[in-house]
Scaffold this motif. Structure first.
Motif, short mmCIF file in Angstrom:
data_model
loop_
_atom_site.label_atom_id
_atom_site.label_comp_id
_atom_site.label_asym_id
_atom_site.label_seq_id
_atom_site.Cartn_x
_atom_site.Cartn_y
_atom_site.Cartn_z
N GLN A 1 0.53 -1.33 0.23
CA GLN A 1 -0.15 -0.28 -0.36
C GLN A 1 0.90 1.12 -0.07
O GLN A 1 0.88 2.15 -1.02
N ARG A 2 1.81 1.25 0.89
CA ARG A 2 3.08 2.57 1.05
C ARG A 2 3.52 2.73 -0.62
O ARG A 2 4.09 3.62 -1.41
N ASP A 3 3.92 1.79 -1.39
CA ASP A 3 4.10 1.77 -2.06
C ASP A 3 3.25 1.72 -3.31
O ASP A 3 4.11 2.81 -4.43
N GLN A 4 2.61 1.90 -4.24
CA GLN A 4 1.61 1.92 -4.35
C GLN A 4 0.95 3.22 -4.40
O GLN A 4 1.00 4.39 -5.93
N ALA A 5 0.94 4.05 -2.85
CA ALA A 5 1.16 5.26 -2.56
C ALA A 5 2.25 6.39 -3.15
O ALA A 5 2.01 7.41 -3.82
N SER A 6 3.42 6.06 -3.02
CA SER A 6 4.57 6.79 -3.79
C SER A 6 4.75 6.40 -5.35
O SER A 6 4.34 7.62 -5.68
N ALA A 7 3.98 5.32 -5.74
CA ALA A 7 4.31 5.81 -7.08
C ALA A 7 3.22 6.35 -7.94
O ALA A 7 3.41 7.42 -8.47
N GLU A 8 2.15 6.74 -6.85
CA GLU A 8 0.90 7.34 -7.81
C GLU A 8 1.56 8.68 -6.95
O GLU A 8 0.69 9.75 -7.97
N GLY A 9 1.81 8.96 -5.87
CA GLY A 9 1.99 10.58 -5.94
C GLY A 9 2.88 11.05 -6.42
O GLY A 9 3.29 12.15 -7.20
N LEU A 10 4.23 10.02 -7.19
CA LEU A 10 5.35 10.60 -8.16
C LEU A 10 4.18 11.05 -9.44
O LEU A 10 4.88 11.93 -9.74
N MET A 11 2.92 9.97 -10.19
CA MET A 11 2.42 10.82 -11.23
C MET A 11 2.21 11.86 -10.97
O MET A 11 1.24 12.53 -11.88
N ALA A 12 1.42 11.87 -9.55
CA ALA A 12 0.67 13.63 -9.57
C ALA A 12 1.62 14.68 -8.89
O ALA A 12 0.81 15.88 -8.22
N SER A 13 2.73 14.65 -8.90
CA SER A 13 3.58 15.71 -8.51
C SER A 13 4.11 16.86 -9.82
O SER A 13 5.05 15.89 -10.46
N SER A 14 4.05 17.28 -8.91
CA SER A 14 3.86 18.59 -10.55
C SER A 14 5.13 19.08 -10.17
O SER A 14 5.92 19.04 -11.33
N LYS A 15 6.16 18.71 -9.18
CA LYS A 15 7.91 19.43 -9.53
C LYS A 15 8.33 18.29 -9.91
O LYS A 15 8.86 18.30 -11.02
N ASP A 16 7.29 16.83 -10.26
CA ASP A 16 8.53 15.67 -10.62
C ASP A 16 8.25 15.88 -12.43
O ASP A 16 9.00 15.46 -13.30
N LEU A 17 6.69 16.34 -12.46
CA LEU A 17 6.57 16.41 -13.87
C LEU A 17 7.05 17.50 -14.43
O LEU A 17 7.41 16.69 -15.60
N ARG A 18 7.45 18.14 -14.58
CA ARG A 18 8.06 19.54 -14.97
C ARG A 18 9.73 19.10 -14.67
O ARG A 18 9.77 19.45 -16.02
N GLU A 19 9.97 18.90 -13.98
CA GLU A 19 11.48 18.33 -14.14
C GLU A 19 11.65 17.14 -15.58
O GLU A 19 12.34 17.21 -16.52
N HIS A 20 10.36 15.93 -15.14
CA HIS A 20 9.93 15.27 -16.44
C HIS A 20 10.51 16.29 -17.84
O HIS A 20 11.20 16.08 -19.01
N ALA A 21 9.52 16.80 -17.92
CA ALA A 21 9.35 17.77 -18.85
C ALA A 21 10.45 18.05 -19.65
O ALA A 21 10.14 18.61 -21.03
#
Length: 401
Positions: free
Chosen positions: A227-247
């Motif tokens: 459950q923690r692992d899935q929450a971490s993954a979902e949090g990454l997909m929703a992270s504006s900071k990480d999505l901006r870094e990826h873009a």
């Protein structure tokens, strides 16, 4: 002289494959190939300050063919800063085997016979957070969108590196990644210097006219609890900071590849990929070469360094990194791979890596810094990345990061 050994039809297990490994062997194992080379027919230290590295590499392959090597192949490591010294090697012989057979369930990491004499961090945790704060200020002053800040742990072993155990652990724990080991000139012939690692990131692959890249940027920790692992993954997909870094990374990669390909297949957004310790944002991009004579090494030199390991704009980011970091990256965050006589090849981003010299190990890891980065969280990310490689060493002692 010999060079290529006929490819093996049968898929080998990791253990069977590593029986061929010797102190002078080079390894590059990926989701598409298992390459092992032995010895050194030709080698050269060069750099790309005046754009000469590609010419030097082509010269080595021509010389190898003139000396009688059948279908010569080039192995190489390009440093983080391409103007610094790179290392190119043509092996005496090599074999390209199919992808290695791996057990359905990953076995526990094997313990090595290595023990630690001492260790040190550069910078320490507090110093790393300070460096992140300082480069954030530099980025605002110089209008830099992204940088990558790294730190190292240096370990002195009480004995020579247990190479077989390290490679076995990396191959078992990194099935979708790029495991590499390249001996370097210097040191004892029975215990040569070595650059090795298990990178999750493909810089570029060229097979015929098909070009494939797989940039990663944006990271979150994994957890044993599902459950923690899935929450971490979902949090990454929703992270504006990480999505901006990826873009930032994807935009620059597409810009560069468009110079070589008429059309590119670019997904609408990133997907998730993972290692044993980390989640990453990943985008797989492919295209067809406009000019079929362009080699994998030429593509690697055009792509490197990507914003995933350097930043944007590239040169200001590199200058800011080298002015702020407390150590010389050397080969860390460089590019490592191979290029054959037909121009095909595969190059990985040289991360999750170690540089071994005479019982001493330097391990490095970095984190992407953009507006909104939190120094303490970036410190945690680099620690998680360092542990990926530290675990592969199979050491009995714990290392504090």
């Amino acid at each position: 002289m010999t060079s290529r050994i006929d490819d093996q039809v049968r898929h080998a297990t990791i253990e069977e494959w590593l029986k061929q490994y010797q102190a002078d062997s080079s390894v590059f194992a990926s989701p598409t190939i298992s390459l092992m080379a032995h010895g050194t027919a030709l080698e050269r230290h060069t750099h790309n300050a005046q754009g000469q590295l590609l010419t030097d590499a082509q010269t080595l392959l021509v010389q190898a063919a003139q000396q009688g090597l059948d279908a010569p192949l080039l192995l190489g490591i390009i440093p983080f800063n391409p103007a610094r010294e790179a290392y190119l090697r043509v092996p005496k012989e090599y074999r390209r085997d199919p992808v290695l057979l791996r057990p359905v369930q990953r076995p526990p990491l094997a313990k090595s016979g290595n023990t630690i004499a001492n260790q040190s961090l550069l910078p320490d945790g507090e110093g790393y957070e300070d460096s992140v704060s300082r480069i954030l200020a530099t980025m605002r002053e110089q209008n830099i969108s992204k940088t990558v800040m790294a730190r190292t742990v240096t370990i002195t072993l009480n004995e020579a590196l247990d190479r077989q155990t390290v490679l076995s652990n990396m191959l078992h724990s990194n099935p979708a990644g790029y495991t590499y080991a390249l001996p370097l000139p210097g040191g004892n012939p029975q215990d040569p210097d070595l650059f090795f690692g298990a990178s999750p990131e493909l810089l570029v692959r060229r097979q015929g006219d098909l070009v494939t890249v797989n940039p990663l940027a944006g990271t979150a920790p994994r957890f044993a609890d599902p459950q923690r692992d899935q929450a971490s993954a979902e949090g990454l997909m929703a992270s504006s900071k990480d999505l901006r870094e990826h873009a930032y990374v994807i935009q620059d990669v597409v810009r560069i590849l468009s110079q070589f390909c008429d059309s590119l297949d670019v997904p609408d957004g990133p997907s998730l990929t993972s290692t044993a310790n980390l989640w990453h944002l990943s985008t797989r991009i492919s295209g067809r070469l406009r000019d079929a004579s362009v080699t994998s090494l030429e593509l690697a030199l055009a792509m490197h360094p990507t914003p995933a390991v350097c930043g944007l704009p590239t040169q200001p980011a590199m200058q800011a990194i080298e002015a702020t970091e407390a150590f010389d990256r050397g080969y860390f965050a460089g590019a490592i791979g191979w290029n054959d006589h037909e121009g095909n090849g595969e190059w990985a981003v040289a991360i999750r890596c170690g540089h071994y010299t005479q019982q001493g190990l330097t391990l490095s890891a970095g984190a992407g810094i953009v507006d909104g980065s939190v120094p303490a969280l970036e410190r945690q990310e680099t620690g998680n990345k360092l542990m990926t490689l530290i675990n592969s060493l199979g050491l009995a002692q714990n290392i504090t990061l």
